[in-house]
Enzyme design. Structure first.
Site, mmCIF file in Angstrom:
data_model
loop_
_atom_site.group_PDB
_atom_site.id
_atom_site.type_symbol
_atom_site.label_atom_id
_atom_site.label_comp_id
_atom_site.label_asym_id
_atom_site.label_seq_id
_atom_site.Cartn_x
_atom_site.Cartn_y
_atom_site.Cartn_z
ATOM 1 N N HIS A 1 -35.020 7.777 -37.164
ATOM 2 C CA HIS A 1 -33.945 7.047 -37.844
ATOM 3 C C HIS A 1 -34.363 6.423 -39.166
ATOM 4 C CE1 HIS A 1 -30.987 7.040 -34.488
ATOM 5 N NE2 HIS A 1 -32.090 7.144 -33.762
ATOM 6 N N LYS B 1 -23.806 -5.108 -43.564
ATOM 7 C CA LYS B 1 -24.912 -4.356 -42.968
ATOM 8 C C LYS B 1 -26.103 -5.290 -42.953
ATOM 9 C CE LYS B 1 -24.417 -1.282 -46.368
ATOM 10 N NZ LYS B 1 -24.483 0.090 -45.850
ATOM 11 N N ARG B 2 -27.213 -4.892 -42.303
ATOM 12 C CA ARG B 2 -28.400 -5.733 -42.357
ATOM 13 C C ARG B 2 -28.789 -5.980 -43.820
ATOM 14 N NH1 ARG B 2 -31.111 -6.853 -37.444
ATOM 15 N NH2 ARG B 2 -32.585 -7.928 -38.796
ATOM 16 N N LYS C 1 -31.129 -1.567 -49.199
ATOM 17 C CA LYS C 1 -29.665 -1.441 -49.131
ATOM 18 C C LYS C 1 -28.999 -2.063 -50.371
ATOM 19 C CE LYS C 1 -29.703 -1.554 -44.041
ATOM 20 N NZ LYS C 1 -29.041 -0.303 -43.583
ATOM 21 N N THR D 1 -23.819 4.290 -40.911
ATOM 22 C CA THR D 1 -22.689 4.571 -40.020
ATOM 23 C C THR D 1 -21.511 3.665 -40.353
ATOM 24 O OG1 THR D 1 -23.795 3.173 -38.404
ATOM 25 C CG2 THR D 1 -23.943 5.544 -38.064
ATOM 26 N N LYS E 1 -17.205 4.197 -40.571
ATOM 27 C CA LYS E 1 -16.162 3.310 -40.029
ATOM 28 C C LYS E 1 -15.161 2.952 -41.122
ATOM 29 C CE LYS E 1 -19.736 1.644 -37.023
ATOM 30 N NZ LYS E 1 -20.859 0.696 -36.896
HETATM 31 C C1 26W Z 1 -40.168 -1.261 -35.278
HETATM 32 C C2 26W Z 1 -39.088 -2.029 -35.891
HETATM 33 C C3 26W Z 1 -37.899 -1.205 -36.201
HETATM 34 C C4 26W Z 1 -36.718 -1.499 -35.590
HETATM 35 C C5 26W Z 1 -35.618 -0.742 -35.856
HETATM 36 C C6 26W Z 1 -37.991 -0.155 -37.064
HETATM 37 C C7 26W Z 1 -36.899 0.599 -37.335
HETATM 38 C C8 26W Z 1 -35.705 0.317 -36.736
HETATM 39 C C9 26W Z 1 -34.517 1.201 -36.986
HETATM 40 C C10 26W Z 1 -34.965 2.541 -37.486
HETATM 41 C C11 26W Z 1 -33.547 0.611 -37.892
HETATM 42 C C12 26W Z 1 -32.217 1.312 -37.906
HETATM 43 O O1 26W Z 1 -31.288 0.816 -37.331
HETATM 44 N N1 26W Z 1 -32.099 2.450 -38.612
HETATM 45 C C13 26W Z 1 -30.797 2.977 -38.930
HETATM 46 O O2 26W Z 1 -30.370 3.934 -37.976
HETATM 47 C C14 26W Z 1 -29.023 4.307 -38.209
HETATM 48 C C15 26W Z 1 -28.592 5.203 -37.088
HETATM 49 O O3 26W Z 1 -29.225 6.436 -37.184
HETATM 50 C C16 26W Z 1 -28.872 4.949 -39.571
HETATM 51 O O4 26W Z 1 -27.514 5.198 -39.790
HETATM 52 C C17 26W Z 1 -29.399 4.023 -40.666
HETATM 53 O O5 26W Z 1 -29.400 4.684 -41.905
HETATM 54 C C18 26W Z 1 -30.820 3.584 -40.314
HETATM 55 O O6 26W Z 1 -31.282 2.630 -41.247
#
Ligand code: 26W
Length: 832
Positions: A373, A566-567, A572, A674, A678
Site C-alpha cells: 500500500h 485525509k491524514r 499529501k 480512496t 468517494k
Molecule cells: C508501519 C506503519 C504504517 C502504517 C500504515 C505504514 C504504512 C501504513 C499504510 C500503508 C498507510 C495507508 O493507509 N496507505 C494507504 O492505503 C490506501 C489503500 O490502499 C491507499 O489508497 C493510499 O494511497 C495509501 O496511502
C-alpha cells in the site's frame, strides 16, 4: 472462566427460524430489549435506544449469519482470509439497516418513541480500528465480499482503544484516547470457546524425535490467550452475513494460577495486565514505522491466532491431509503488517504438524498473497534481529532458513551477483541486522499486488524490481475501490433516490449501471439537472450545519465547497492547499477579483502524534482560517475551516456535500487514494495530480471533466537531481507574495517563529514533496475551477458525468478481480 471445546463433532449448522421484519415485530423486540434487557424506559438517554435497536437487528442477522457459515463450511470449500491490523468500520447501524432493507419498517417502529433514525444512529461510536486508507479499504472489502457472497473471513485485532480523538485547542491538535468499547459493543459476539494460545519469548530446543527425525520445540515461552469477537458483515439484500473476527488478548488461566498459588496476587494481576496490553491500542502512525516491540507483538498475535483458527476450523471438518490445505485456503495480507504469518504457517506445519520443510514451503507459498500500500521508504517495515530473537526466537530461525534457501535460488539465477544477493536478502546486513518484512512477504507469497495502475507499475520498476525479474508472474495490479452501499446509498440518500427514480436500483449492486446516467447529463434534461443541484444543495446545508457546530464557521451553501480530508502528511500536500488559500486571500485584499468564485475551503485529518511537521501544518491551517474568517474585507468571499476529529462518520456527511475534491499529492507518492473515489461517486469534480487512482479517475471521466495539474512522477524524479525551490518564487509574484506574507508573521502575530519550520521545509532543496514546483500549475488549475463554477449548468453536467463514470471504483469490481486472479473462490449459494 474460559469455555474450551474439545473433541467436537464437525460443525453442522442447524437452521434458525427467521424473525419477522414488519414494523410491529421490530417495535416489540425493540421495546423488549429496552425494558427487559437494558432496564430502560421511554425518555431514557438516546444511547439506550441505539443499543436496543442494535440488538433487535443483530437477532435478525443471526439467521443468515448461521446459514452463511454453514454454506462456507461445506467439505472442500475454498475460503479466503483477509488479515489486517486495521479495519476502519465506522458505524454499523445505518449500514446494516440499508443492507437488510428494513429502513422504513424500523423508522415506523421507532415512531412511538418520538425518536428519529438520525438521532439514534448518531449515538453509535465509530469503530475506529484503523488509521486511514488501508484500514477503510479493508472495511469496504468486507462489505463487497458479503454482497458478492464470497467466502471471506476478516481477521483483525479488537483494539480496546481505536484511533485517538482529535481536539483542536488554540489551533493545535490534542489527542484524547478513544475508549469506543466503554458502553459495550452490541454488534459483537464473544466466542471464548474458540480461544487460541500465542507464544512469546522463551527459547528453542533442537532434539531428535522417536522416529529419529531432527525436530525443534519452542519452550519456556510466556503465552497469552487470544479470544475471538465476531462482528456480522451483512451483504446487500442477499441473505449473506460474513464474519469479521477480531482478537482480544488476555492472560492464560495457568498464568494466573501459578502466580496466585505462589501467593502473589498483585503480580498475577500485573501479568494479566501485561497480556491484555497487546490488544489495548491501535498504533496511530500511518506511513512511518517506529519499530516498537508492542507493535511486533500485535502483528504476531494476529497472525498466529488467525492461522491457528483457520486450521482448527479445517481440522474440525475432518481434514488432516495437508497436501490439500493450499487448495482450500488463501490468506491475503494487508500490507506487511501481518507478514509474520509466512513464518508462522511454516512453524505450525513443520514443528506441530510434522511436515517436511519442502512440503510445508510449497503449501505456504501457495496460500499466501500480499498487497503493498505504499512506496514511501519510511513506511517499509523492518524489525531488528535482536528484537525478533528475544520475542519470537523460533520464528527468527525459520526466517533465516527461508532466506538461506531463497538466496541459493537467487545465486542459481544470477551466479556471482553478490550485490543482488545483498539487495534481495530478507536479512539486511549492517550495524543492527534487520528483517525486511516486504521481502519476506514477496518470497512467501504467490501473488503480490499494488493498489492502482501507476503504483503497481512503480513497484515493479523500482522497489520490487529484482523480485519482478525473478518471478514476473507473481506481480499484479488491483485498483482500489470503495463500497457504494455506505458511500452513496447510505450517505447520500437524496442522490440515491434521484438516481434510482431515473435508472432503477440495479446500480447499487452493479455500479457500472451508473453509465445509464450519461444521457441525462445532456443540457435538455434541465429538470433532472435542477433536481441534481437541489440534492447537492441540501447535502451542503447539512455539512454547513456540521461546520457551524464543530468549527463555528459559517459556510454559505451556494458557494463552491472545496474539500481536502485525509491524514495530514507532507506528501499529501495540505500545504499546497493552504498556500492557495493565502493566495486567494491576497487577491481579495488587493482587489483582484476577476473571475472570482466564492469558496468554502474545508480541510480535515489527523496527524500522527509524533509527526511534528504534520501537527504544525494543522496549526497553520487554523491560523490562516482565523485571519481569513475574521477579516471584514473578505466579506463572505472566502471561508476556511478545519474540521476536528475527521473520521468515517464525518466523511458520510462531507463526501455528498463536496463540489471540489482535492487530490494533490506529489506525483508517485500516493499509492491509490480512496477518498478521491468517494467524492467522485457523490458528484464532486477532482482537482488532482497525475498520481495513484487519480489517473484512472481522469481516464474514466475524461480530462475535460477533471482539473489536472502538476509534475508527473518522472518529472519529479528528474527534478529531484537539482531542485531549487527559491527559483519558483523569483519567477512568480503570487508565490513570492504568499511566502512573504507567511514569513512576515501575518498569521502568527502572537506566536512569532512558529511557522519557520514550514517555510524552511518548503524552501529546502531537499524538499521531497516539491510543493513550490507545483504552485503555479495548481493556482492556474484552481482558476479553471473558478471559471467553470461560474457556469452552473456546465458544472452540473460535469458533476453528473463524474458520478456516471465512477462505476469502476466500486469495491465489488475490486473484489471480483481479486477473486478472479488470486482467490478463485466460488460464491456461496446465498450470494447468487
Ligand atoms: C508501519 C506503519 C504504517 C502504517 C500504515 C505504514 C504504512 C501504513 C499504510 C500503508 C498507510 C495507508 O493507509 N496507505 C494507504 O492505503 C490506501 C489503500 O490502499 C491507499 O489508497 C493510499 O494511497 C495509501 O496511502
Amino acid at each position: 472462566m474460559t469455555k474450551h471445546l474439545s473433541n467436537l463433532a464437525p460443525y453442522v449448522a442447524v437452521p434458525l427460524d427467521p424473525l419477522p421484519n414488519d414494523a410491529e415485530a421490530l417495535g416489540s423486540d425493540f421495546q423488549r430489549y429496552l425494558s427487559y434487557y437494558l432496564g430502560r424506559f421511554q425518555g431514557c438517554p438516546q444511547v439506550y435506544m441505539y443499543e436496543a435497536l442494535a440488538y433487535t437487528l443483530r437477532d435478525r442477522l443471526m439467521v443468515d449469519w448461521r446459514s452463511t457459515w454453514g454454506e462456507y463450511l461445506q467439505p472442500g470449500k475454498r475460503r479466503a482470509y483477509y488479515m489486517s491490523l486495521e479495519f476502519l468500520i465506522g458505524r454499523s447501524l445505518g449500514n446494516n439497516l440499508l443492507n437488510m432493507g428494513i429502513c422504513n419498517e424500523t423508522q415506523q417502529a421507532l415512531l412511538d418513541y418520538c425518536t428519529s433514525m438520525e438521532e439514534v444512529s448518531s449515538q453509535e461510536p465509530d469503530a475506529g480500528l484503523g488509521n486511514g486508507g488501508l484500514g477503510r479499504l479493508a472495511a469496504c472489502f468486507m462489505d463487497s465480499c458479503a454482497t458478492l457472497g464470497l467466502p471471506v473471513v476478516g481477521y483483525g485485532i479488537r483494539y480496546e482503544y481505536g484511533m485517538f480523538r482529535q481536539h483542536i485547542n488554540d489551533g493545535y491538535q490534542m489527542e484524547e484516547p478513544d475508549h469506543w468499547l466503554r458502553d459495550g459493543n452490541p454488534w459483537e459476539l464473544e466466542r471464548p470457546e474458540y480461544s487460541q494460545r500465542v507464544q512469546f519469548g522463551g527459547h528453542t530446543e533442537h532434539y531428535i524425535d522417536d522416529d529419529g527425525k531432527p525436530k525443534v520445540r519452542w519452550v519456556g515461552s510466556n503465552d497469552v490467550l487470544a479470544i475471538p469477537f465476531d462482528m456480522p458483515i451483512s451483504g446487500y439484500r442477499n441473505k449473506t452475513v460474513n464474519t469479521l473476527r477480531l482478537w482480544k488478548s488476555t492472560a492464560t488461566d495457568e498464568f494466573n494460577l501459578d502466580e496466585f498459588n505462589a501467593g502473589s496476587y498483585t503480580e498475577a494481576v500485573e501479568a494479566k495486565n501485561h497480556a491484555e496490553h497487546i490488544s489495548m491500542v491501535l498504533y496511530p502512525n500511518d506511513s512511518s514505522e517506529n519499530g516498537k516491540e508492542l507493535r511486533l507483538r500485535q502483528q504476531y498475535f494476529l497472525a498466529s491466532a488467525s492461522l491457528k483458527d483457520a486450521i482448527r476450523l479445517w481440522e474440525r471438518q475432518g481434514n488432516h491431509d495437508y497436501s490439500k490445505f493450499a487448495a482450500e485456503h488463501v490468506f491475503q495480507m494487508n500490507d506487511t503488517h501481518p507478514t509474520i504469518a509466512v513464518a508462522e504457517l511454516m512453524r505450525i506445519l513443520v514443528d506441530t504438524k510434522g511436515l517436511e520443510w519442502d512440503d510445508a514451503w510449497n503449501i505456504t507459498r501457495n496460500c499466501m498473497a500480499y498487497t503493498n500500500h505504499t512506496l514511501l521508504p519510511e513506511a517499509l517495515e523492518r524489525w531488528s534481529v535482536p528484537l525478533f530473537a528475544k520475542l519470537l526466537p523460533r520464528l527468527l530461525e525459520i526466517i533465516y532458513e527461508i532466506n538461506a534457501r531463497f538466496l541459493r535460488e537467487v545465486s542459481m539465477k544470477w551466479p556471482g551477483d553478490t550485490g543482488r544477493q545483498r539487495r534481495m536478502s530478507i536479512i539486511e546486513e549492517g550495524g543492527v541486522k534487520q528483517v525486511r518484512m516486504a521481502w519476506l512477504a514477496i518470497v512467501g507469497s504467490f501473488s503480490v499486488n499494488g493498489v492502482a495502475a501507476l503504483h503497481s507499475q512503480l513497484l515493479v520498476d523500482g522497489l520490487f524490481r529484482d523480485f519482478y525479474e525473478l518471478w514476473p508472474e507473481k506481480f499484479n495490479n488491483k485498483t482500489n475501490g470503495v463500497t457504494p452501499r455506505r458511500w452513496v446509498a447510505h450517505a447520500n440518500q437524496g442522490m440515491t433516490a434521484l438516481i434510482s427514480e431515473n435508472i432503477g436500483e440495479g446500480w447499487i449492486r452493479d455500479l457500472a449501471q451508473l453509465e445509464k446516467l450519461k444521457p441525462l447529463a445532456a443540457p435538455e434534461h434541465s429538470a433532472f439537472h435542477a433536481q441534481w443541484r437541489a440534492v447537492k444543495l441540501a447535502n451542503k446545508q447539512r455539512l454547513a450545519d456540521l461546520v457551524k457546530k464543530e468549527c463555528d464557521v459559517d459556510f454559505n451553501p451556494s458557494a463552491l465547497f472545496d474539500v481536502q480530508v485525509k491524514r495530514i502528511h507532507e506528501y499529501k500536500r495540505q500545504l499546497l492547499n493552504i498556500l492557495h488559500v493565502i493566495h486567494l486571500y491576497r487577491r481579495i485584499k488587493q482587489g483582484r477579483l476577476e473571475n472570482w468564485a466564492d469558496r468554502c475551503v474545508l480541510i480535515g485529518g489527523k496527524a500522527a502524534p509524533g509527526y511534528a511537521m504534520a501537527k504544525r501544518i494543522i496549526k497553520l491551517i487554523n491560523s490562516v482560517a482565523e485571519v481569513v474568517n475574521t477579516d471584514p474585507e473578505v466579506n463572505g468571499r472566502l471561508k476556511v475551516a478545519f474540521i476536528p476529529n475527521y473520521r468515517v462518520s464525518s466523511m458520510e456527511i462531507i463526501a455528498p456535500a463536496a463540489d471540489l475534491s482535492e487530490q494533490i499529492s506529489t506525483a508517485g507518492k500516493e499509492a491509490s487514494g480512496t477518498g478521491n473515489m468517494k467524492f467522485m461517486m457523490n458528484g464532486a469534480l477532482t482537482i488532482g495530480t497525475y498520481d495513484g487512482a487519480n489517473i484512472e479517475i481522469l481516464e474514466a471521466v475524461g480530462e475535460e471533466n477533471f482539473f489536472l495539474f502538476g509534475l508527473r512522477d518522472a518529472d519529479v524524479a528528474e527534478l529531484r537531481r537539482d531542485y531549487r525551490p527559491w527559483t519558483y518564487m523569483e519567477r512568480d509574484d503570487d508565490l513570492q507574495g504568499v511566502i512573504d506574507w507567511l514569513r512576515s508573521g501575518h498569521f502568527n502575530m502572537s506566536e512569532p517563529g512558529i511557522f519557520d519550520m514550514v517555510l524552511d521545509a518548503l524552501l529546502s532543496p531537499h524538499d521531497p514533496w516539491m510543493t513550490l514546483a507545483d504552485f503555479r500549475s495548481y493556482v492556474d488549475a484552481q482558476e479553471q475551477v473558478s471559471l467553470a463554477w461560474q457556469d452552473q449548468a456546465a458544472w452540473t453536467r460535469m458533476s453528473i458525468l463524474n458520478t456516471a463514470s465512477s462505476g469502476f471504483f466500486s469495491t465489488d469490481r475490486t473484489m471480483e478481480e481479486y477473486n478472479r486472479d488470486i482467490w478463485k473462490l466460488k460464491p456461496g449459494a446465498n450470494g447468487e
